[in-house]
Motif scaffolding. Structure first.
Motif, PDB file in Angstrom:
ATOM      1  N   SER A   8       0.851  -1.305  -0.054  1.00 58.46           N
ATOM      2  CA  SER A   8      -0.105  -0.195   0.081  1.00 58.46           C
ATOM      3  C   SER A   8       0.774   1.316  -0.050  1.00 58.46           C
ATOM      4  O   SER A   8       0.657   2.202  -0.880  1.00 58.46           O
ATOM      5  N   VAL A   9       2.007   0.983   0.830  1.00 54.79           N
ATOM      6  CA  VAL A   9       2.891   2.420   0.981  1.00 54.79           C
ATOM      7  C   VAL A   9       3.549   2.519  -0.616  1.00 54.79           C
ATOM      8  O   VAL A   9       3.761   3.726  -0.987  1.00 54.79           O
ATOM      9  N   GLU A  10       4.031   1.512  -1.160  1.00 54.13           N
ATOM     10  CA  GLU A  10       4.444   1.450  -2.382  1.00 54.13           C
ATOM     11  C   GLU A  10       3.657   1.926  -3.397  1.00 54.13           C
ATOM     12  O   GLU A  10       4.196   2.878  -4.305  1.00 54.13           O
ATOM     13  N   PHE A  11       2.441   1.551  -3.273  1.00 52.25           N
ATOM     14  CA  PHE A  11       1.552   2.104  -4.122  1.00 52.25           C
ATOM     15  C   PHE A  11       1.318   3.564  -4.289  1.00 52.25           C
ATOM     16  O   PHE A  11       1.550   4.288  -5.254  1.00 52.25           O
ATOM     17  N   TRP A  12       1.043   4.123  -3.123  1.00 50.39           N
ATOM     18  CA  TRP A  12       1.018   5.525  -2.914  1.00 50.39           C
ATOM     19  C   TRP A  12       2.113   6.358  -3.106  1.00 50.39           C
ATOM     20  O   TRP A  12       2.225   7.359  -3.422  1.00 50.39           O
ATOM     21  N   LYS A  13       3.507   5.680  -3.090  1.00 48.28           N
ATOM     22  CA  LYS A  13       4.644   6.275  -3.432  1.00 48.28           C
ATOM     23  C   LYS A  13       4.737   6.591  -4.853  1.00 48.28           C
ATOM     24  O   LYS A  13       5.470   7.348  -5.068  1.00 48.28           O
ATOM     25  N   PHE A  14       4.266   5.828  -5.426  1.00 47.75           N
ATOM     26  CA  PHE A  14       4.292   6.096  -6.917  1.00 47.75           C
ATOM     27  C   PHE A  14       3.155   6.784  -7.526  1.00 47.75           C
ATOM     28  O   PHE A  14       3.009   7.356  -8.630  1.00 47.75           O
ATOM     29  N   SER A  15       1.885   6.450  -6.863  1.00 49.25           N
ATOM     30  CA  SER A  15       0.497   6.995  -7.514  1.00 49.25           C
ATOM     31  C   SER A  15       0.458   8.374  -7.282  1.00 49.25           C
ATOM     32  O   SER A  15      -0.067   9.129  -7.719  1.00 49.25           O
ATOM     33  N   ALA A  16       1.007   8.912  -5.708  1.00 51.86           N
ATOM     34  CA  ALA A  16       0.375  10.245  -5.695  1.00 51.86           C
ATOM     35  C   ALA A  16       1.279  11.126  -6.524  1.00 51.86           C
ATOM     36  O   ALA A  16       0.573  12.231  -6.851  1.00 51.86           O
ATOM     37  N   PRO A  17       2.645  11.275  -6.727  1.00 53.16           N
ATOM     38  CA  PRO A  17       3.157  12.016  -7.895  1.00 53.16           C
ATOM     39  C   PRO A  17       2.234  11.964  -9.185  1.00 53.16           C
ATOM     40  O   PRO A  17       2.260  13.120  -9.900  1.00 53.16           O
ATOM     41  N   LEU A  18       1.816  10.755  -9.536  1.00 53.11           N
ATOM     42  CA  LEU A  18       1.052  10.832 -10.747  1.00 53.11           C
ATOM     43  C   LEU A  18      -0.080  11.572 -10.631  1.00 53.11           C
ATOM     44  O   LEU A  18      -0.251  12.194 -11.467  1.00 53.11           O
ATOM     45  N   PHE A  19      -0.936  11.392  -9.697  1.00 52.57           N
ATOM     46  CA  PHE A  19      -2.195  12.194  -9.384  1.00 52.57           C
ATOM     47  C   PHE A  19      -1.759  13.632  -9.426  1.00 52.57           C
ATOM     48  O   PHE A  19      -2.264  14.610  -9.801  1.00 52.57           O
ATOM     49  N   ALA A  21       0.510  15.214 -10.665  1.00 47.77           N
ATOM     50  CA  ALA A  21       1.061  15.692 -12.200  1.00 47.77           C
ATOM     51  C   ALA A  21      -0.339  15.918 -13.049  1.00 47.77           C
ATOM     52  O   ALA A  21      -0.436  16.775 -13.720  1.00 47.77           O
ATOM     53  N   VAL A  22      -1.235  14.860 -12.743  1.00 45.11           N
ATOM     54  CA  VAL A  22      -2.347  15.236 -13.680  1.00 45.11           C
ATOM     55  C   VAL A  22      -3.340  16.373 -13.082  1.00 45.11           C
ATOM     56  O   VAL A  22      -3.667  17.016 -13.973  1.00 45.11           O
ATOM     57  N   ILE A  23      -3.324  16.591 -11.986  1.00 41.14           N
ATOM     58  CA  ILE A  23      -4.000  17.624 -11.179  1.00 41.14           C
ATOM     59  C   ILE A  23      -3.343  19.054 -11.726  1.00 41.14           C
ATOM     60  O   ILE A  23      -3.814  20.121 -12.213  1.00 41.14           O
ATOM     61  N   ALA A  24      -1.943  18.925 -11.853  1.00 39.58           N
ATOM     62  CA  ALA A  24      -1.173  19.985 -12.204  1.00 39.58           C
ATOM     63  C   ALA A  24      -1.311  20.460 -13.673  1.00 39.58           C
ATOM     64  O   ALA A  24      -1.379  21.722 -14.018  1.00 39.58           O
ATOM     65  N   TRP A  25      -1.319  19.404 -14.540  1.00 36.56           N
ATOM     66  CA  TRP A  25      -1.832  19.597 -15.855  1.00 36.56           C
ATOM     67  C   TRP A  25      -3.086  20.277 -16.174  1.00 36.56           C
ATOM     68  O   TRP A  25      -3.031  20.988 -17.135  1.00 36.56           O
ATOM     69  N   PHE A  26      -4.101  19.700 -15.441  1.00 37.89           N
ATOM     70  CA  PHE A  26      -5.357  20.200 -15.703  1.00 37.89           C
ATOM     71  C   PHE A  26      -5.672  21.759 -15.404  1.00 37.89           C
ATOM     72  O   PHE A  26      -6.125  22.459 -15.779  1.00 37.89           O
ATOM     73  N   VAL A  27      -4.872  22.212 -14.342  1.00 39.07           N
ATOM     74  CA  VAL A  27      -4.754  23.495 -13.736  1.00 39.07           C
ATOM     75  C   VAL A  27      -4.037  24.389 -14.616  1.00 39.07           C
ATOM     76  O   VAL A  27      -4.402  25.487 -15.069  1.00 39.07           O
ATOM     77  N   ASN A  28      -2.857  23.881 -15.337  1.00 39.03           N
ATOM     78  CA  ASN A  28      -2.158  24.424 -16.201  1.00 39.03           C
ATOM     79  C   ASN A  28      -3.081  24.879 -17.497  1.00 39.03           C
ATOM     80  O   ASN A  28      -2.991  25.751 -18.068  1.00 39.03           O
ATOM     81  N   GLU A  29      -3.631  23.785 -17.969  1.00 38.33           N
ATOM     82  CA  GLU A  29      -4.430  23.900 -19.168  1.00 38.33           C
ATOM     83  C   GLU A  29      -5.508  25.022 -19.067  1.00 38.33           C
ATOM     84  O   GLU A  29      -6.011  25.632 -19.851  1.00 38.33           O
ATOM     85  N   TRP A  30      -6.282  25.193 -17.621  1.00 32.48           N
ATOM     86  CA  TRP A  30      -7.393  25.993 -17.553  1.00 32.48           C
ATOM     87  C   TRP A  30      -6.730  27.344 -17.567  1.00 32.48           C
ATOM     88  O   TRP A  30      -7.147  28.356 -17.978  1.00 32.48           O
TER      89      TRP A  30
END
Length: 144
Positions: A8-19, A21-30
């Motif tokens: 679970s820790v490994e999952f979030w360790k890799f998923s949190a930066p991905l999430f 990045a996706v949020i930052a991309w949407f904010v940047n596009e807006w």
């Protein structure tokens, strides 16, 4: 169940930066969309204000400037708030209306139009479909 906690820790360790990045991309596009719309509006507003010279008595190229003003006001339907469009039409009613208007009324209508433009530019708000109350019959086919 230490393995489950570790995975679970490994999952979030890799998923949190991905999430993130996706949020930052949407904010940047807006932000990019808002910036592009603002630049379009600012350029159109500059041109509209420049064309107002055509409504001064004795102005050179006044009929061409008036036609250009009408064209640019019609384009405002694409991305400008209702208030700017209504104030633009109200100004045109004072200079082209069937009832003759005094210079003071024309000056006041032009001032209200400029104030509506200023408020729109300073708000930096994106105009959305839900923000408009204009209907098809509000569009005016005007001649100079």
């Amino acid at each position: 169940n230490m393995c489950e906690v570790l995975s679970s820790v490994e999952f979030w360790k890799f998923s949190a930066p991905l999430f993130g990045a996706v949020i930052a991309w949407f904010v940047n596009e807006w932000r990019k969309l808002a910036s592009e719309q603002y630049q379009r509006k600012e350029e159109s507003y500059k041109e509209l204000i420049q064309c107002l010279k055509g409504f001064y008595e004795g102005a050179p190229n006044s009929s061409e400037l008036k036609i250009e003003f009408l064209n640019k006001l019609n384009r405002c339907w694409l991305y400008c708030p209702d208030d700017v469009i209504k104030k633009g039409y109200a100004f045109l009613d004072t200079v082209n209306g069937t009832n003759p208007s005094t210079d003071e009324i024309k000056k006041e209508a032009m001032g209200e139009f400029i104030v509506a433009i200023r408020k729109d530019l300073l708000s930096r708000k994106l105009v959305k479909v839900k923000d408009t109350n204009l209907k098809a019959d509000d569009f005016k086919h005007l001649k100079v």
